[in-house]
Motif scaffolding. Structure first.
Motif, PDB file in Angstrom:
ATOM      1  N   LEU A 192       0.823  -1.210   0.000  1.00 63.15           N
ATOM      2  CA  LEU A 192       0.000   0.000   0.000  1.00 63.15           C
ATOM      3  C   LEU A 192       0.858   1.261   0.000  1.00 63.15           C
ATOM      4  CD1 LEU A 192      -2.881  -1.040   2.431  1.00 63.15           C
ATOM      5  CD2 LEU A 192      -3.113  -0.443   0.024  1.00 63.15           C
ATOM      6  N   PHE A 193       1.970   1.234   0.742  1.00 63.86           N
ATOM      7  CA  PHE A 193       2.866   2.383   0.751  1.00 63.86           C
ATOM      8  C   PHE A 193       3.480   2.601  -0.636  1.00 63.86           C
ATOM      9  CE2 PHE A 193       3.327   2.836   5.470  1.00 63.86           C
ATOM     10  CZ  PHE A 193       3.144   4.201   5.491  1.00 63.86           C
ATOM     11  N   VAL A 194       3.866   1.507  -1.287  1.00 66.46           N
ATOM     12  CA  VAL A 194       4.430   1.619  -2.636  1.00 66.46           C
ATOM     13  C   VAL A 194       3.386   2.186  -3.595  1.00 66.46           C
ATOM     14  CG1 VAL A 194       5.238   0.274  -4.616  1.00 66.46           C
ATOM     15  CG2 VAL A 194       6.148  -0.198  -2.343  1.00 66.46           C
ATOM     16  N   LYS A 195       2.157   1.723  -3.443  1.00 71.64           N
ATOM     17  CA  LYS A 195       1.070   2.220  -4.291  1.00 71.64           C
ATOM     18  C   LYS A 195       0.887   3.733  -4.108  1.00 71.64           C
ATOM     19  CE  LYS A 195      -3.818   1.343  -5.315  1.00 71.64           C
ATOM     20  NZ  LYS A 195      -5.026   0.568  -4.909  1.00 71.64           N
ATOM     21  N   ALA A 196       0.961   4.171  -2.830  1.00 73.06           N
ATOM     22  CA  ALA A 196       0.826   5.605  -2.554  1.00 73.06           C
ATOM     23  C   ALA A 196       2.019   6.385  -3.090  1.00 73.06           C
ATOM     24  CB  ALA A 196       0.672   5.828  -1.050  1.00 73.06           C
ATOM     25  N   GLU A 197       3.218   5.822  -2.908  1.00 72.38           N
ATOM     26  CA  GLU A 197       4.436   6.509  -3.348  1.00 72.38           C
ATOM     27  C   GLU A 197       4.486   6.660  -4.863  1.00 72.38           C
ATOM     28  OE1 GLU A 197       6.729   8.056  -1.709  1.00 72.38           O
ATOM     29  OE2 GLU A 197       5.944   7.575   0.265  1.00 72.38           O
ATOM     30  N   LYS A 198       3.922   5.697  -5.572  1.00 67.30           N
ATOM     31  CA  LYS A 198       3.910   5.790  -7.044  1.00 67.30           C
ATOM     32  C   LYS A 198       3.137   7.021  -7.518  1.00 67.30           C
ATOM     33  CE  LYS A 198       4.460   0.901  -8.214  1.00 67.30           C
ATOM     34  NZ  LYS A 198       3.799  -0.325  -8.730  1.00 67.30           N
ATOM     35  N   VAL A 199       2.160   7.418  -6.702  1.00 68.07           N
ATOM     36  CA  VAL A 199       1.407   8.632  -7.026  1.00 68.07           C
ATOM     37  C   VAL A 199       2.156   9.865  -6.517  1.00 68.07           C
ATOM     38  CG1 VAL A 199      -0.788   9.842  -6.739  1.00 68.07           C
ATOM     39  CG2 VAL A 199      -0.754   7.343  -6.914  1.00 68.07           C
ATOM     40  N   LEU A 200       2.703   9.747  -5.301  1.00 62.76           N
ATOM     41  CA  LEU A 200       3.374  10.898  -4.685  1.00 62.76           C
ATOM     42  C   LEU A 200       4.631  11.325  -5.443  1.00 62.76           C
ATOM     43  CD1 LEU A 200       3.088  10.005  -0.882  1.00 62.76           C
ATOM     44  CD2 LEU A 200       1.838  11.773  -2.126  1.00 62.76           C
ATOM     45  N   ILE A 201       5.306  10.366  -6.097  1.00 60.73           N
ATOM     46  CA  ILE A 201       6.551  10.727  -6.791  1.00 60.73           C
ATOM     47  C   ILE A 201       6.295  11.660  -7.980  1.00 60.73           C
ATOM     48  CG2 ILE A 201       7.887   8.678  -6.147  1.00 60.73           C
ATOM     49  CD1 ILE A 201       7.133   7.468  -8.865  1.00 60.73           C
ATOM     50  N   LEU A 202       5.033  11.758  -8.417  1.00 62.21           N
ATOM     51  CA  LEU A 202       4.700  12.692  -9.499  1.00 62.21           C
ATOM     52  C   LEU A 202       4.870  14.143  -9.048  1.00 62.21           C
ATOM     53  CD1 LEU A 202       1.452  10.996 -10.873  1.00 62.21           C
ATOM     54  CD2 LEU A 202       3.733  10.941 -11.903  1.00 62.21           C
ATOM     55  N   ASN A 203       4.872  14.334  -7.719  1.00 65.78           N
ATOM     56  CA  ASN A 203       4.968  15.684  -7.178  1.00 65.78           C
ATOM     57  C   ASN A 203       6.293  16.364  -7.554  1.00 65.78           C
ATOM     58  OD1 ASN A 203       4.200  17.914  -5.491  1.00 65.78           O
ATOM     59  ND2 ASN A 203       5.619  17.137  -3.958  1.00 65.78           N
ATOM     60  N   MET A 204       7.404  15.673  -7.336  1.00 67.53           N
ATOM     61  CA  MET A 204       8.723  16.268  -7.579  1.00 67.53           C
ATOM     62  C   MET A 204       8.980  16.550  -9.070  1.00 67.53           C
ATOM     63  SD  MET A 204      11.320  17.549  -6.189  1.00 67.53           S
ATOM     64  CE  MET A 204      11.151  17.006  -4.504  1.00 67.53           C
ATOM     65  N   PRO A 205       8.738  15.602  -9.983  1.00 70.66           N
ATOM     66  CA  PRO A 205       8.922  15.926 -11.406  1.00 70.66           C
ATOM     67  C   PRO A 205       8.065  17.112 -11.862  1.00 70.66           C
ATOM     68  CG  PRO A 205       8.637  13.568 -11.127  1.00 70.66           C
ATOM     69  CD  PRO A 205       8.358  14.191  -9.807  1.00 70.66           C
ATOM     70  N   SER A 206       6.839  17.192 -11.321  1.00 67.05           N
ATOM     71  CA  SER A 206       5.965  18.317 -11.681  1.00 67.05           C
ATOM     72  C   SER A 206       6.568  19.637 -11.218  1.00 67.05           C
ATOM     73  CB  SER A 206       4.577  18.131 -11.047  1.00 67.05           C
ATOM     74  OG  SER A 206       3.996  16.924 -11.469  1.00 67.05           O
ATOM     75  N   MET A 207       7.108  19.622  -9.977  1.00 70.26           N
ATOM     76  CA  MET A 207       7.735  20.833  -9.441  1.00 70.26           C
ATOM     77  C   MET A 207       8.946  21.234 -10.278  1.00 70.26           C
ATOM     78  SD  MET A 207       6.092  22.044  -6.861  1.00 70.26           S
ATOM     79  CE  MET A 207       7.365  23.239  -6.611  1.00 70.26           C
ATOM     80  N   GLN A 208       9.782  20.246 -10.606  1.00 67.87           N
ATOM     81  CA  GLN A 208      10.987  20.545 -11.382  1.00 67.87           C
ATOM     82  C   GLN A 208      10.632  21.038 -12.791  1.00 67.87           C
ATOM     83  OE1 GLN A 208      13.123  16.839 -11.043  1.00 67.87           O
ATOM     84  NE2 GLN A 208      14.306  17.568  -9.297  1.00 67.87           N
ATOM     85  N   PHE A 209       9.619  20.439 -13.383  1.00 68.52           N
ATOM     86  CA  PHE A 209       9.173  20.881 -14.708  1.00 68.52           C
ATOM     87  C   PHE A 209       8.737  22.350 -14.665  1.00 68.52           C
ATOM     88  CE2 PHE A 209       5.564  21.595 -17.607  1.00 68.52           C
ATOM     89  CZ  PHE A 209       6.199  21.364 -18.828  1.00 68.52           C
ATOM     90  N   ALA A 210       7.938  22.685 -13.628  1.00 68.82           N
ATOM     91  CA  ALA A 210       7.468  24.068 -13.494  1.00 68.82           C
ATOM     92  C   ALA A 210       8.633  25.020 -13.236  1.00 68.82           C
ATOM     93  CB  ALA A 210       6.453  24.154 -12.357  1.00 68.82           C
ATOM     94  N   MET A 211       9.585  24.592 -12.384  1.00 70.47           N
ATOM     95  CA  MET A 211      10.719  25.446 -12.018  1.00 70.47           C
ATOM     96  C   MET A 211      11.603  25.742 -13.236  1.00 70.47           C
ATOM     97  SD  MET A 211      13.778  24.739  -9.249  1.00 70.47           S
ATOM     98  CE  MET A 211      12.689  24.719  -7.849  1.00 70.47           C
ATOM     99  N   TYR A 212      12.006  24.686 -13.953  1.00 72.68           N
ATOM    100  CA  TYR A 212      12.921  24.886 -15.080  1.00 72.68           C
ATOM    101  C   TYR A 212      12.233  25.617 -16.238  1.00 72.68           C
ATOM    102  CZ  TYR A 212      16.097  21.787 -12.618  1.00 72.68           C
ATOM    103  OH  TYR A 212      16.927  21.249 -11.683  1.00 72.68           O
ATOM    104  N   THR A 213      10.945  25.397 -16.412  1.00 69.45           N
ATOM    105  CA  THR A 213      10.204  26.121 -17.450  1.00 69.45           C
ATOM    106  C   THR A 213      10.180  27.618 -17.132  1.00 69.45           C
ATOM    107  OG1 THR A 213       8.801  24.193 -17.866  1.00 69.45           O
ATOM    108  CG2 THR A 213       7.984  26.312 -18.651  1.00 69.45           C
ATOM    109  N   CYS A 214       9.925  27.941 -15.842  1.00 73.87           N
ATOM    110  CA  CYS A 214       9.912  29.343 -15.415  1.00 73.87           C
ATOM    111  C   CYS A 214      11.288  29.991 -15.611  1.00 73.87           C
ATOM    112  CB  CYS A 214       9.502  29.456 -13.950  1.00 73.87           C
ATOM    113  SG  CYS A 214       7.741  29.195 -13.670  1.00 73.87           S
TER     114      CYS A 214
END
Length: 579
Positions: free
Chosen positions: A229-251
């Motif tokens: 269950l933790f792995v299942k949750a983490e698979k969703v949570l890991i989308l957070n960091m790539p999204s942040m980095q995408f927004a940061m580098y685009t800006c």
């Protein structure tokens, strides 16, 4: 839910306010620093003004030092407030658990309560610390940096708005997906703790039956469920960091491109662009903090719900408005009693029980497994309440008594004898914390425990391990009986409490009761006829119904059940004697 939790902040309100106040100071200092950095470049470096560079540099050092000081103080008070909040939550849950009736306790598993008191509280503690620091820092920094960025260049600042909209959408989708998973995770934690608790408590049985491999496999399965269950949750949570980095580098790319054009056209200075980049980092870091905060809150929300469930659970059994505190004697009456463990159930465990017991009588109760013997006696001290009818002590319905007064006058030795870690004296004084050594010895003599206690090197100061693992079953039973006698009760209930002692010791205990506490009503549940045959009355229970009442001699004539039990036990005794 939120109101219930915040009620437990209590004496840590000041610390909870100081932490965000100091955080405001830290953020204010950090917002000023990029402006000073721009001034160094535009007014100092480009104009080759060393004095200006030194003055602004010293100012930056002072402001940075203030920012550090404010940050340290904020961290200190946030740690104090969150740890205190967690302490109060645990206390609130534990205090409420102490007021639970048996039916409330049945609702929650032991492992589940332990998880709520430990893992769940830790999750809420971490979230609270984050709330009073990060929840202040991130929005303030975001607003302050955005305001400063707009004051430098409104055109460039619109780049941030697109990033904020994008990240808000990503966070919403992550939270919506992850919350149900974390709710399931903590249920699986309960199963994991239950597996560990059961294994540790029954480790001797596990080893006796060579079931270590089975227990390891059971624990592995419970642990794997939590992991999956933790792995299942983490698979969703890991989308957070790539999204942040995408927004940061685009800006950064867009602002670098647009900013360079604006410098060429003299719409922006080099220093302003440098400070703008700092504000970019501040804004995007604030967004990252907010995203982490939402993830933490999502995780702790499930924990908070479980904590509040325990705090708000109301005991099924409580004191009446004007309780009676004096219990005159040990007479007992069951008046057309029906009882089921679940209120809404009509499948009664006890049905149509009518019974009168005079004060000072000795009553024996006999019946097969599942005949509701324990259920019957647990109604007397209101460990459970009747479904219909009434139970009276000294002629008054037990529901009209003050609970503490009633239970002080009804001493009960349950089927499962429990001793706590501590000395024998400390265990005995659970019955009466003010008991003298002479009273302890007298109670132990009545319970036939004094002799074996004196054989221990430390006597009454002998240390009892948790659960009484360093004494035998019979010794444990006798200590529990002595502990009950120290209450000097008007009613004494022994729920199969001499099953582990030999018949001679059992007989001596009953003789001591008869001679030393004649005015105490004694109710003895036993599977052995020899333990109850000299009782004033014997009650035969069969599937929750009173099958027969009478003396030993009367029941041998009138009760088939009693006669069959007696004859089967006597045959067994005759065989033992012939051998």
């Amino acid at each position: 839910m939120l109101k219930t939790l915040l009620n437990e902040v209590k004496e840590y309100k000041k610390d909870s306010l100081k932490a965000p106040l100091y955080m405001v100071g830290e953020v204010a200092m950090e917002i000023i620093i990029p402006l000073l950095m721009a001034a160094i470049i535009d007014k100092g470096v480009e104009n080759e003004n060393i004095k200006m560079v030194l003055f602004i540099g010293i100012s930056m050092f002072v402001i940075a030092s203030l920012s550090l000081t404010f940050g340290v103080l904020s961290g200190k008070y946030a740690a104090s407030a969150s740890a205190g909040f967690a302490k109060n939550l645990r206390k609130a849950m534990f205090d409420n658990i102490q007021d639970f009736s048996f039916s409330n306790i049945d609702k929650f598993s032991t492992a589940g309560l332990i998880t709520r008191l430990t893992t769940d509280v830790t999750n809420v503690q971490n979230s609270y610390q984050m709330l009073i620091r990060t929840c202040v820092r991130a929005p303030l920094m975001l607003i302050g940096a955005m305001a400063m960025a707009f004051s430098i260049s409104p055109k460039l600042s619109f780049v941030f708005l697109g990033a904020i909209v994008f990240l808000s959408l990503v966070l919403y989708l992550i939270m919506k997906t992850v919350h149900p998973i974390f709710t399931d995770v903590f249920k699986k934690y309960d199963d994991l703790n239950s597996s560990v608790q059961e294994n540790v408590n029954a480790i001797r049985v596990v080893k006796a039956y060579v079931r270590e491999d089975y227990e390891i496999e059971k624990f592995h399965n419970a642990s794997s469920n939590v992991y999956k269950l933790f792995v299942k949750a983490e698979k969703v949570l890991i989308l957070n960091m790539p999204s942040m980095q995408f927004a940061m580098y685009t800006c950064i790319l867009l602002i670098s491109w647009l900013g360079a054009k604006m410098i060429v056209s003299n719409e922006l200075t080099t220093g302003e662009l440098m400070s703008f980049f700092t504000y970019i980092i501040n804004i995007l870091m604030s967004l990252m903090m907010i995203s982490m905060m939402f993830v933490m809150i999502t995780m702790s929300k499930a924990s908070a719900e479980r904590i509040v469930e325990v705090i708000k659970e109301e005991s099924d059994i409580s004191n009446p408005k004007n309780p009676i505190k004096e219990i005159k004697d040990g007479s007992i009456e069951f008046d057309n009693v029906n009882f089921a463990y679940k209120k809404e159930s009509k499948n009664y465990v006890l049905s149509n029980v009518n019974l009168k017991i005079n004060s000072g009588e000795t009553i024996g109760i006999l019946g097969g497994t599942g005949s509701a013997k324990s259920s019957l006696v647990q109604l007397i001290p209101r460990l459970y309440d009747v479904s219909t009818g009434s139970v009276k002590v000294s002629g008054i319905d037990v529901r009209e008594y003050d609970l503490e007064s009633l239970r002080d006058e009804v001493a009960m030795v349950l089927q499962k004898n429990v001793l706590f870690s501590g000395t024998i004296k400390e265990n005995l004084r659970w019955g009466n914390e003010n008991a003298t050594d002479e009273e302890l010895i007298r109670a132990c003599k009545l319970a036939q425990a004094d002799e074996f206690i004196n054989k221990f090197p430390d006597g009454y100061d002998t240390y009892i391990e948790q659960g009484g693992s360093n004494v035998s079953g019979g010794q444990k039973q006798r200590l529990c009986i002595a502990r009950a006698l120290l209450k000097k009760p008007k009613i004494l209930i022994l729920d199969d409490s001499t099953s582990a002692v030999d018949t001679k010791t059992d007989s001596l205990i009953r003789k001591a009761f008869r001679d030393e506490i004649p005015d105490t009503t004694k109710i003895i549940i036993s599977q052995r006829v020899s333990s109850i045959q000299d009782a004033d009355k014997i009650i035969v229970l069969d599937e929750g119904i009173i099958n027969a009442i009478g003396t030993h001699e009367e029941l041998l004539i009138n009760s088939d059940i009693y006669r069959d039990v007696y004859q089967s036990q006597m045959k067994g005794a005759d065989k033992d004697e012939s051998k």
